[in-house]
Each structure stands twice: as C-alpha cells, then as structure tokens.
Design a protein around this motif. Structure first.
Motif, short mmCIF file in Angstrom:
data_model
loop_
_atom_site.label_atom_id
_atom_site.label_comp_id
_atom_site.label_asym_id
_atom_site.label_seq_id
_atom_site.Cartn_x
_atom_site.Cartn_y
_atom_site.Cartn_z
N TRP A 70 35.57 24.94 82.38
CA TRP A 70 36.51 26.02 82.03
C TRP A 70 37.37 25.53 80.88
O TRP A 70 37.71 24.36 80.80
CB TRP A 70 37.41 26.36 83.23
N GLU A 71 37.70 26.46 79.96
CA GLU A 71 38.63 26.13 78.89
C GLU A 71 39.36 27.38 78.44
O GLU A 71 38.86 28.50 78.56
CB GLU A 71 37.93 25.44 77.72
N GLY A 72 40.56 27.16 77.95
CA GLY A 72 41.38 28.24 77.45
C GLY A 72 42.57 27.66 76.70
O GLY A 72 42.80 26.45 76.73
N TYR A 73 43.30 28.53 76.03
CA TYR A 73 44.46 28.07 75.26
C TYR A 73 45.75 28.28 76.04
O TYR A 73 45.92 29.29 76.72
CB TYR A 73 44.54 28.80 73.92
N ILE A 74 46.63 27.31 75.94
CA ILE A 74 47.96 27.38 76.53
C ILE A 74 48.94 27.65 75.39
O ILE A 74 48.96 26.92 74.41
CB ILE A 74 48.32 26.06 77.25
N VAL A 75 49.72 28.69 75.54
CA VAL A 75 50.77 29.03 74.56
C VAL A 75 52.10 28.66 75.21
O VAL A 75 52.57 29.36 76.11
CB VAL A 75 50.73 30.52 74.18
N ASN A 76 52.66 27.53 74.81
CA ASN A 76 53.92 26.99 75.33
C ASN A 76 53.80 26.51 76.77
O ASN A 76 54.03 25.36 77.06
CB ASN A 76 55.07 27.96 75.17
N ASP A 77 53.51 27.40 77.71
CA ASP A 77 53.31 27.00 79.11
C ASP A 77 52.48 28.04 79.83
O ASP A 77 52.36 29.18 79.38
CB ASP A 77 54.63 26.76 79.84
N GLY A 78 51.89 27.64 80.94
CA GLY A 78 51.09 28.58 81.71
C GLY A 78 50.65 27.99 83.03
O GLY A 78 50.59 26.78 83.21
N SER A 79 50.37 28.90 83.96
CA SER A 79 49.85 28.54 85.27
C SER A 79 48.64 29.43 85.51
O SER A 79 48.76 30.65 85.48
CB SER A 79 50.92 28.77 86.34
N ILE A 80 47.49 28.82 85.73
CA ILE A 80 46.26 29.57 85.92
C ILE A 80 45.76 29.29 87.33
O ILE A 80 45.64 28.14 87.74
CB ILE A 80 45.20 29.16 84.88
N ASN A 81 45.48 30.36 88.06
CA ASN A 81 44.96 30.24 89.42
C ASN A 81 43.50 30.68 89.45
O ASN A 81 43.12 31.62 88.74
CB ASN A 81 45.77 31.09 90.39
N PHE A 82 42.70 30.01 90.27
CA PHE A 82 41.29 30.34 90.40
C PHE A 82 41.00 30.78 91.82
O PHE A 82 41.19 30.02 92.77
CB PHE A 82 40.42 29.12 90.05
#
Length: 111
Positions: free
Chosen positions: A64-76
């Motif tokens: 998995w990959e994606g961009y973080i803009v400043n901050d983030g929380s990703i749940n799966f």
C-alpha cells in the motif's frame, strides 16, 4: 457467526519511528513460523507543512502507498494481511527540510 479476528485481537501500535529530514521506518519484526501481521492502520505526521510518500511493506514488497499531507490517520477495514513469518513496516519519506520531524506509527496485531 464467527467472531472477527480484530475483535479477538485488539489493534495496538506495533512499531513507531521518528526522523529529522530522513526516512522514518517503523518496523514490526517477523513473528513465529505460523504468525502473520494484520495491519489495521497507520498514522503519520510532520512537524511543519510537508507532502510526502508513505509506504506499507510486507517484508520488502510494497502492499500500500499514498501521500501524507502534513498529517493523517489511515484505517484499514478489513485489515491488510501480511505474509507468514515476515516483518511488516511503514516508511515515511524524508520531510525535505532540516528540522522538520516526520513520525509514523504502524497499528495492528500479530496472529
């Protein structure tokens, strides 16, 4: 109906990392022969404005990959299922500026 594994094995922080303008890699070491990681989420942030790549790796394979803009929380949901007996990691790219701290937390459980 069977109980989902996520309810039997609550998610926790498996690994965390922090770096000043360098790759931040949070790695959960390989489990026993018959165990695998289930990744329920990842948190990433920078101490100042930055947009950078975040990758999740099952051993050395990007899953998995994606961009973080400043901050983030990703749940799966459902969780990302790792391979048997392999390490799992979250890699947050360097911020691009001296003094800008990048942090990453890998969440999930080992089963």
């Amino acid at each position: 109906m069977p109980t989902p594994l996520a309810r039997m094995y609550p998610s926790k922080v498996l690994a965390k990392a922090s770096q000043d303008n360098a790759l931040a890699t949070a790695t959960a070491a390989a489990g026993d022969t018959h165990q695998r990681y289930y990744i329920t989420g990842v948190d990433a942030s920078f101490s100042a404005a930055a947009t950078k790549l975040l990758q999740l790796k099952d051993d050395a394979t990007v899953v998995w990959e994606g961009y973080i803009v400043n901050d983030g929380s990703i749940n799966f949901d459902p969780p990302i299922e790792g391979s048997l007996s392999k390490a799992f990691s979250a890699e947050l790219a360097a911020s691009g500026g001296a003094g800008v701290i990048g942090k990453v937390n890998l969440r999930g459980y080992l089963y």
